[in-house]
Design an enzyme around this catalytic site. Sequence first.
Site, PDB file in Angstrom:
ATOM      1  CE  LYS A 294      -0.134  -0.104   5.034  1.00  0.00           C
ATOM      2  NZ  LYS A 294      -0.900  -0.525   6.220  1.00  0.00           N
TER       3      LYS A 294
ATOM      4  NE  ARG B 254      -6.573   0.728  11.492  1.00  0.00           N
ATOM      5  CZ  ARG B 254      -5.358   0.533  10.987  1.00  0.00           C
ATOM      6  NH1 ARG B 254      -4.416   1.442  11.146  1.00  0.00           N
ATOM      7  NH2 ARG B 254      -5.080  -0.562  10.317  1.00  0.00           N
TER       8      ARG B 254
ATOM      9  CG  HIS C  53      -3.788  -4.391  11.851  1.00  0.00           C
ATOM     10  ND1 HIS C  53      -2.659  -4.983  11.339  1.00  0.00           N
ATOM     11  CD2 HIS C  53      -3.538  -3.055  11.829  1.00  0.00           C
ATOM     12  CE1 HIS C  53      -1.769  -4.046  11.019  1.00  0.00           C
ATOM     13  NE2 HIS C  53      -2.272  -2.867  11.309  1.00  0.00           N
TER      14      HIS C  53
ATOM     15  NE  ARG D 253      -2.605  -8.004   7.755  1.00  0.00           N
ATOM     16  CZ  ARG D 253      -3.184  -8.374   8.903  1.00  0.00           C
ATOM     17  NH1 ARG D 253      -3.834  -9.521   8.979  1.00  0.00           N
ATOM     18  NH2 ARG D 253      -3.132  -7.576   9.955  1.00  0.00           N
TER      19      ARG D 253
ATOM     20  CE1 TYR E 258      12.397  32.107   4.109  1.00  0.00           C
ATOM     21  CE2 TYR E 258      11.788  29.781   4.161  1.00  0.00           C
ATOM     22  CZ  TYR E 258      11.901  30.982   3.472  1.00  0.00           C
ATOM     23  OH  TYR E 258      11.507  31.045   2.174  1.00  0.00           O
TER      24      TYR E 258
ATOM     25  CB  CYS F  58      13.031  26.148   3.020  1.00  0.00           C
ATOM     26  SG  CYS F  58      14.224  27.043   4.042  1.00  0.00           S
TER      27      CYS F  58
ATOM     28  CG  ASP G 201      10.897  24.257  -3.068  1.00  0.00           C
ATOM     29  OD1 ASP G 201      10.156  23.326  -3.419  1.00  0.00           O
ATOM     30  OD2 ASP G 201      10.518  25.440  -2.927  1.00  0.00           O
TER      31      ASP G 201
HETATM   32  C1  PLP Z   1      -0.105  -1.559   6.846  1.00  0.00           C
HETATM   33  C2  PLP Z   1      -0.665  -2.832   7.284  1.00  0.00           C
HETATM   34  C3  PLP Z   1       0.154  -3.952   7.508  1.00  0.00           C
HETATM   35  C4  PLP Z   1       1.653  -3.890   7.473  1.00  0.00           C
HETATM   36  O1  PLP Z   1       2.117  -3.297   8.674  1.00  0.00           O
HETATM   37  P1  PLP Z   1       3.689  -3.185   8.977  1.00  0.00           P
HETATM   38  O2  PLP Z   1       3.727  -2.690  10.368  1.00  0.00           O
HETATM   39  O3  PLP Z   1       4.230  -2.192   7.997  1.00  0.00           O
HETATM   40  O4  PLP Z   1       4.264  -4.505   8.792  1.00  0.00           O
HETATM   41  C5  PLP Z   1      -0.452  -5.152   7.786  1.00  0.00           C
HETATM   42  N1  PLP Z   1      -1.790  -5.249   7.864  1.00  0.00           N
HETATM   43  C6  PLP Z   1      -2.600  -4.180   7.707  1.00  0.00           C
HETATM   44  C7  PLP Z   1      -4.050  -4.343   7.820  1.00  0.00           C
HETATM   45  C8  PLP Z   1      -2.073  -2.942   7.413  1.00  0.00           C
HETATM   46  O5  PLP Z   1      -2.897  -1.899   7.248  1.00  0.00           O
END
Ligand code: PLP
Length: 388
Positions: free
Chosen positions: A46, A144, A175, A231, A277, A324, A326
């Site tokens: 992602k 979540r 998760h 994952r 700055y 800054c 850029d």
């Molecule tokens: C982003 C994400 C992951 C990966 O998490 P990491 O901490 O980068 O390994 C796994 N599962 C879900 C649902 C996520 O949103």
Amino acid sequence: MTTVPAPSPAPAGVSAWVSVDLDAVRDNVAELVRRAAPAQVLAVVKGDAYGHGLVPVARAALAGGATWLGVAQLAEALELRAAGVTAPLLSWIFPPGADVAGAVDADIEVTVGSAWTLDAVVAAARERGRPARVQVKVDTGLGRGGILTDWPEMVERVAGARAEGAVEVTGVWSHFAWADAPQHPTVRAQQVRFLEACAELERAGVRPPLRHLANSAATLTNPAAHFDLVRPGLAVYGLSPVPDLGDSAHFGLREAMRVTARLTLVKRARAGQGVSYGHEYVTERDTVLGLVPMGYADGIPRGAGQRGPVLVRGRRLRVAGRVCMDQFVVDLGPGYDGSAGDEVVVLGRGADGEPTAEHWAEAAGTISYEIVTRMAPRLPRVHVGGQR
Ligand SMILES: *Cc1c(COP(=O)(O)O)cnc(C)c1O
């Protein structure tokens, strides 16, 4: 594993660029595959593969042995399919009104994490006259996404949709809230809740072949959470998800991203010169200043002013004064005899003495995820290694 620096291909006429070592991605995934076995690996790509470039990274991850790819948005999954990537693909975010039928057509597995997502998927399946492949997401405590208090009702509804032939349930997943603190009591509690939720599904006659819970941190530190598939995201890119427990080299990983810039100006300044700055930095002696053509529009966090690390001719320096939009300035020291065009490594491999995304995260009060993911699209991506 090699620690030879990846070649630094310097595209002509570009101020700053991101090079991505696809062999590092492949090798990191191979390491994760080894650690996760017999569980499969779904590489999370992602956010434009955490800023590394979606399609080339996806291919490198598959070359390393990942059997699945995961993305948040449906659009990211469709982009992979459009590029010819045929591997199993899971997506977990779509808004009401999304083209779920298009996802069914493209063989993308979507996540059912609420009543309305189930309705949308069932409607798409009826429209297409074939079952949609779905993975059900249970909220085991993150608070979540996913089904939380209405899991029992949703189990019934999912079982009903399955009996009707509208969905094929290929997975159930959740998760963690605290995977980066493996001893945290919620880790164990979420695993227990996950097993209960799987059992409830099973009692309703739904026994998905894939149960999964582990992100990078849990993949590396918590084998009890591996289940059928893991994952990992951050670890694919060679960054440590638990910096307190060790850097990436400690886990057998290496950073895939290197960000390089070319100094656009090298000039002498007297002692007492305010820099950038607000003059937060003032030279203490006659010195040489270098102008780095990257700023917060490129993803350099403004919060890393006075602290962000860079490597110039083998020396570690810090941002002098504010970042800054850029550009930012570094104090190269009185003896610097280089010139405009000299390369500055903004981030790269810790094992080679380069500053890392983790160092930038510490400097800016954030996490390495945000540093790599925010490297701006205007920085050209140069992919090295791999088979492109
Ligand atoms: C982003 C994400 C992951 C990966 O998490 P990491 O901490 O980068 O390994 C796994 N599962 C879900 C649902 C996520 O949103």
